[in-house]
Design an enzyme around this catalytic site. Structure first.
Site, mmCIF file in Angstrom:
data_model
loop_
_atom_site.group_PDB
_atom_site.id
_atom_site.type_symbol
_atom_site.label_atom_id
_atom_site.label_comp_id
_atom_site.label_asym_id
_atom_site.label_seq_id
_atom_site.Cartn_x
_atom_site.Cartn_y
_atom_site.Cartn_z
ATOM 1 N N CYS A 264 -40.540 10.510 7.235
ATOM 2 C CA CYS A 264 -41.280 11.374 6.320
ATOM 3 C C CYS A 264 -42.762 10.999 6.327
ATOM 4 O O CYS A 264 -43.124 9.845 6.092
ATOM 5 C CB CYS A 264 -40.702 11.227 4.909
ATOM 6 S SG CYS A 264 -41.678 12.029 3.635
ATOM 7 N N LYS A 265 -43.605 11.985 6.557
ATOM 8 C CA LYS A 265 -45.048 11.737 6.609
ATOM 9 C C LYS A 265 -45.577 11.185 5.285
ATOM 10 O O LYS A 265 -46.351 10.220 5.268
ATOM 11 C CB LYS A 265 -45.781 13.030 6.968
ATOM 12 C CG LYS A 265 -47.282 12.846 7.079
ATOM 13 C CD LYS A 265 -47.982 14.138 7.435
ATOM 14 C CE LYS A 265 -49.474 13.867 7.526
ATOM 15 N NZ LYS A 265 -50.265 15.068 7.498
#
Length: 113
Positions: free
Chosen positions: A10-11
């Site tokens: 997840c960024k």
């Protein structure tokens, strides 16, 4: 001790982790997809966040839409869904003692460091 519930894919979670690294604070990483929090841990996290269970759910996830959306679920049902399907848990979550935030946006993490 600061703890981050982290998903490396997840960024926003990676940005939250980077923020902690740059703050030069000691912290522990919990890769919650592998180290799934118990229902008691989820309840504790919710209490520290001061949020209801549904506020911690990623309601746009396919798992939620296919299995839970539109159903009459109790808070306990939602907590059990997050335990059974940890991908449903918002991320990243950062906890510092009795305070916690969801790092969306990641800058919110600064408020508890």
């Amino acid at each position: 001790m600061i703890t981050i519930y982290h998903n490396p894919r997840c960024k926003k979670s990676r940005e939250g982790l980077q923020l902690l690294e740059e703050a030069n604070v000691e912290f522990e990483i919990v890769k919650y997809l592998n180290e799934v929090p118990s229902t008691n841990e989820i309840e504790s996290i919710l209490e520290k966040l001061n949020k209801t269970p549904i506020e911690l759910v990623r309601t746009n996830e396919k798992i939620w839409k296919e299995n839970f959306k539109g159903k009459d679920l109790s808070d306990q049902d939602i907590i059990e869904a997050m335990h059974s399907f940890p991908k449903l848990i918002e991320r990243p979550i950062v906890i510092n003692n009795q305070k916690a935030v969801i790092g969306r946006p990641p800058e919110q993490i600064k408020s508890i460091i």
